[in-house]
Every structure is written in structure tokens, then in C-alpha cells.
Design a protein around this motif. Sequence first.
Motif, PDB file in Angstrom:
ATOM      1  N   VAL A  75       0.868  -1.173   0.000  1.00  0.00           N
ATOM      2  CA  VAL A  75       0.000   0.000   0.000  1.00  0.00           C
ATOM      3  C   VAL A  75       0.909   1.228   0.000  1.00  0.00           C
ATOM      4  CG1 VAL A  75      -1.972   1.132   1.074  1.00  0.00           C
ATOM      5  CG2 VAL A  75      -1.663  -1.342   1.342  1.00  0.00           C
ATOM      6  N   GLU A  76       1.021   1.862  -1.160  1.00  0.00           N
ATOM      7  CA  GLU A  76       1.991   2.934  -1.375  1.00  0.00           C
ATOM      8  C   GLU A  76       1.489   3.814  -2.508  1.00  0.00           C
ATOM      9  OE1 GLU A  76       4.642   5.449  -1.488  1.00  0.00           O
ATOM     10  OE2 GLU A  76       5.452   3.863  -0.214  1.00  0.00           O
ATOM     11  N   ASP A  77       1.496   5.138  -2.295  1.00  0.00           N
ATOM     12  CA  ASP A  77       0.979   6.048  -3.321  1.00  0.00           C
ATOM     13  C   ASP A  77       2.013   6.441  -4.368  1.00  0.00           C
ATOM     14  OD1 ASP A  77       2.186   7.502  -1.126  1.00  0.00           O
ATOM     15  OD2 ASP A  77       1.435   9.335  -2.036  1.00  0.00           O
ATOM     16  N   ASN A  78       3.290   6.264  -4.097  1.00  0.00           N
ATOM     17  CA  ASN A  78       4.343   6.660  -5.027  1.00  0.00           C
ATOM     18  C   ASN A  78       4.691   5.475  -5.931  1.00  0.00           C
ATOM     19  OD1 ASN A  78       7.262   6.792  -5.855  1.00  0.00           O
ATOM     20  ND2 ASN A  78       7.039   8.853  -5.001  1.00  0.00           N
ATOM     21  N   SER A  79       4.539   5.641  -7.241  1.00  0.00           N
ATOM     22  CA  SER A  79       4.732   4.518  -8.171  1.00  0.00           C
ATOM     23  C   SER A  79       6.175   4.010  -8.172  1.00  0.00           C
ATOM     24  CB  SER A  79       4.291   4.896  -9.580  1.00  0.00           C
ATOM     25  OG  SER A  79       5.080   5.955 -10.077  1.00  0.00           O
ATOM     26  N   VAL A  80       7.137   4.889  -7.983  1.00  0.00           N
ATOM     27  CA  VAL A  80       8.535   4.446  -7.934  1.00  0.00           C
ATOM     28  C   VAL A  80       8.760   3.598  -6.681  1.00  0.00           C
ATOM     29  CG1 VAL A  80      10.940   5.207  -7.734  1.00  0.00           C
ATOM     30  CG2 VAL A  80       9.387   6.384  -9.301  1.00  0.00           C
ATOM     31  N   CYS A  81       8.241   4.055  -5.546  1.00  0.00           N
ATOM     32  CA  CYS A  81       8.361   3.283  -4.305  1.00  0.00           C
ATOM     33  C   CYS A  81       7.634   1.945  -4.417  1.00  0.00           C
ATOM     34  CB  CYS A  81       7.836   4.081  -3.119  1.00  0.00           C
ATOM     35  SG  CYS A  81       8.873   5.494  -2.690  1.00  0.00           S
ATOM     36  N   GLN A  82       6.494   1.926  -5.123  1.00  0.00           N
ATOM     37  CA  GLN A  82       5.785   0.663  -5.351  1.00  0.00           C
ATOM     38  C   GLN A  82       6.682  -0.325  -6.085  1.00  0.00           C
ATOM     39  OE1 GLN A  82       2.161   1.171  -7.561  1.00  0.00           O
ATOM     40  NE2 GLN A  82       1.008   1.948  -5.798  1.00  0.00           N
ATOM     41  N   LYS A  83       7.337   0.154  -7.157  1.00  0.00           N
ATOM     42  CA  LYS A  83       8.186  -0.725  -7.970  1.00  0.00           C
ATOM     43  C   LYS A  83       9.377  -1.238  -7.163  1.00  0.00           C
ATOM     44  CE  LYS A  83       6.935   0.948 -12.524  1.00  0.00           C
ATOM     45  NZ  LYS A  83       6.284   2.211 -12.594  1.00  0.00           N
ATOM     46  N   ALA A  97      -1.758  -1.355  -3.918  1.00  0.00           N
ATOM     47  CA  ALA A  97      -2.871  -0.421  -3.729  1.00  0.00           C
ATOM     48  C   ALA A  97      -2.249   0.961  -3.603  1.00  0.00           C
ATOM     49  CB  ALA A  97      -3.653  -0.773  -2.463  1.00  0.00           C
ATOM     50  N   ASN A  98      -2.911   1.967  -4.154  1.00  0.00           N
ATOM     51  CA  ASN A  98      -2.362   3.325  -4.186  1.00  0.00           C
ATOM     52  C   ASN A  98      -2.630   4.134  -2.924  1.00  0.00           C
ATOM     53  OD1 ASN A  98      -1.224   3.306  -6.888  1.00  0.00           O
ATOM     54  ND2 ASN A  98      -3.348   3.081  -7.551  1.00  0.00           N
ATOM     55  N   LEU A 128       2.445  -4.420   3.483  1.00  0.00           N
ATOM     56  CA  LEU A 128       3.506  -3.425   3.611  1.00  0.00           C
ATOM     57  C   LEU A 128       2.828  -2.076   3.400  1.00  0.00           C
ATOM     58  CD1 LEU A 128       6.557  -3.599   4.059  1.00  0.00           C
ATOM     59  CD2 LEU A 128       6.844  -3.512   1.594  1.00  0.00           C
ATOM     60  N   MET A 129       2.761  -1.253   4.454  1.00  0.00           N
ATOM     61  CA  MET A 129       1.909  -0.062   4.466  1.00  0.00           C
ATOM     62  C   MET A 129       2.720   1.224   4.610  1.00  0.00           C
ATOM     63  SD  MET A 129      -1.475   0.840   4.735  1.00  0.00           S
ATOM     64  CE  MET A 129      -2.355  -0.538   5.447  1.00  0.00           C
ATOM     65  N   ASP A 130       2.581   2.119   3.634  1.00  0.00           N
ATOM     66  CA  ASP A 130       3.187   3.450   3.753  1.00  0.00           C
ATOM     67  C   ASP A 130       2.408   4.235   4.806  1.00  0.00           C
ATOM     68  OD1 ASP A 130       4.766   5.695   3.207  1.00  0.00           O
ATOM     69  OD2 ASP A 130       3.521   6.325   1.525  1.00  0.00           O
ATOM     70  N   PHE A 131       3.079   5.161   5.473  1.00  0.00           N
ATOM     71  CA  PHE A 131       2.420   5.994   6.481  1.00  0.00           C
ATOM     72  C   PHE A 131       1.594   7.099   5.848  1.00  0.00           C
ATOM     73  CE2 PHE A 131       3.800   6.335  11.120  1.00  0.00           C
ATOM     74  CZ  PHE A 131       3.722   4.974  11.302  1.00  0.00           C
ATOM     75  N   VAL A 153      -6.189  10.169   0.432  1.00  0.00           N
ATOM     76  CA  VAL A 153      -7.454   9.439   0.593  1.00  0.00           C
ATOM     77  C   VAL A 153      -7.561   8.826   1.993  1.00  0.00           C
ATOM     78  CG1 VAL A 153      -9.049   7.696  -0.320  1.00  0.00           C
ATOM     79  CG2 VAL A 153      -7.585   8.996  -1.890  1.00  0.00           C
ATOM     80  N   MET A 154      -6.712   7.846   2.296  1.00  0.00           N
ATOM     81  CA  MET A 154      -6.668   7.229   3.623  1.00  0.00           C
ATOM     82  C   MET A 154      -5.209   6.878   3.901  1.00  0.00           C
ATOM     83  SD  MET A 154      -8.415   3.683   5.037  1.00  0.00           S
ATOM     84  CE  MET A 154     -10.116   4.245   5.083  1.00  0.00           C
ATOM     85  N   ASP A 155      -4.639   7.468   4.958  1.00  0.00           N
ATOM     86  CA  ASP A 155      -3.228   7.215   5.235  1.00  0.00           C
ATOM     87  C   ASP A 155      -3.034   5.843   5.880  1.00  0.00           C
ATOM     88  OD1 ASP A 155      -3.525   7.375   8.076  1.00  0.00           O
ATOM     89  OD2 ASP A 155      -3.111   9.519   8.066  1.00  0.00           O
ATOM     90  N   GLY A 156      -1.787   5.473   6.090  1.00  0.00           N
ATOM     91  CA  GLY A 156      -1.464   4.150   6.607  1.00  0.00           C
ATOM     92  C   GLY A 156      -1.959   3.890   8.009  1.00  0.00           C
ATOM     93  N   ILE A 157      -1.981   4.921   8.840  1.00  0.00           N
ATOM     94  CA  ILE A 157      -2.471   4.751  10.212  1.00  0.00           C
ATOM     95  C   ILE A 157      -3.975   4.497  10.201  1.00  0.00           C
ATOM     96  CG2 ILE A 157      -2.738   5.887  12.457  1.00  0.00           C
ATOM     97  CD1 ILE A 157      -0.085   7.406  11.731  1.00  0.00           C
ATOM     98  N   GLN A 158      -4.714   5.308   9.439  1.00  0.00           N
ATOM     99  CA  GLN A 158      -6.171   5.105   9.338  1.00  0.00           C
ATOM    100  C   GLN A 158      -6.484   3.742   8.736  1.00  0.00           C
ATOM    101  OE1 GLN A 158      -6.720   8.535   6.824  1.00  0.00           O
ATOM    102  NE2 GLN A 158      -7.867   9.624   8.422  1.00  0.00           N
TER     103      GLN A 158
END
Length: 122
Positions: free
Chosen positions: A18-26, A42-43, A65-68, A72-77
Motif C-alpha cells: 500500500v503505497e501512493d508513489n509509483s517508484v516506491c511501489q516498484k 494499492a495506491n 507493507l503499508m506506507d504511512f 485518501v486514507m493514510d497508513g495509520i487510518q
Amino acid sequence: PPSAADGPAPPKLTCLIVEDNSVCQKVAQKMIQRLGFDTVCANHGGECMELLKAEGGSERFAFILMDFRMPVMDGIQATRAVRDMGLTALPVIALSAEAEHVDDETRSLFTDILNKPCNVPA
């Protein structure tokens, strides 16, 4: 080595990234796949929840694996929502550039918190 007589190979376990940055996803996909896992991305936390609520979704993933910080909805939520679904045994590993500054209450939601950037030994 296993032979055909041993039966089919066990299914690969899947990590939900779960990461919004496409480079970090890759980068995360490459690291996790190198460890032998399949990956689904998931973005943001909202998409994470949709995947978990889909038929069989909560059984589909070995860990998250969850980004903080995400829109839309952050990692904590999102992790609170995962726990509220009753998925308390599902490992959720947070990724944060500020892991050392996370308070104890937030830290207790996660199985572990890794600092960004992180490395997986080859």
C-alpha cells in the motif's frame, strides 16, 4: 528436487503493498518478489480496504507493507480499519521515513515499522 509425483507446488504467498508513489511501489515489489512473494499494489488505504473486503480478500494476503503518508486514507487510518475488521493476526508492516518519531499508540497498531529507505539483503 521436487518431482511431479510430489504434487503441485504450494501457492506463492502474496504481499499487499500500500503505497501512493509509483517508484516506491516498484522498488518494494522488486524487494518483496526477491524474497519469493507475489505482490499486489494499492495506491492508498482506501484501495487497500477495497481489496481486503473483496471476496476472499482477507485470506488472500500473507502480510501488508503499508506506507504511512498517503492521500485518501493514510497508513495509520487504514491499519486501524484493518484491525477493526478483526484482522488482528494479519501482519501489517509500516514504512516511514520518520519511524523513530512514531508514538507508542500508533506503533502498537503495526507488527513492525521499517525506516525508508530500507534494504533487503541479496
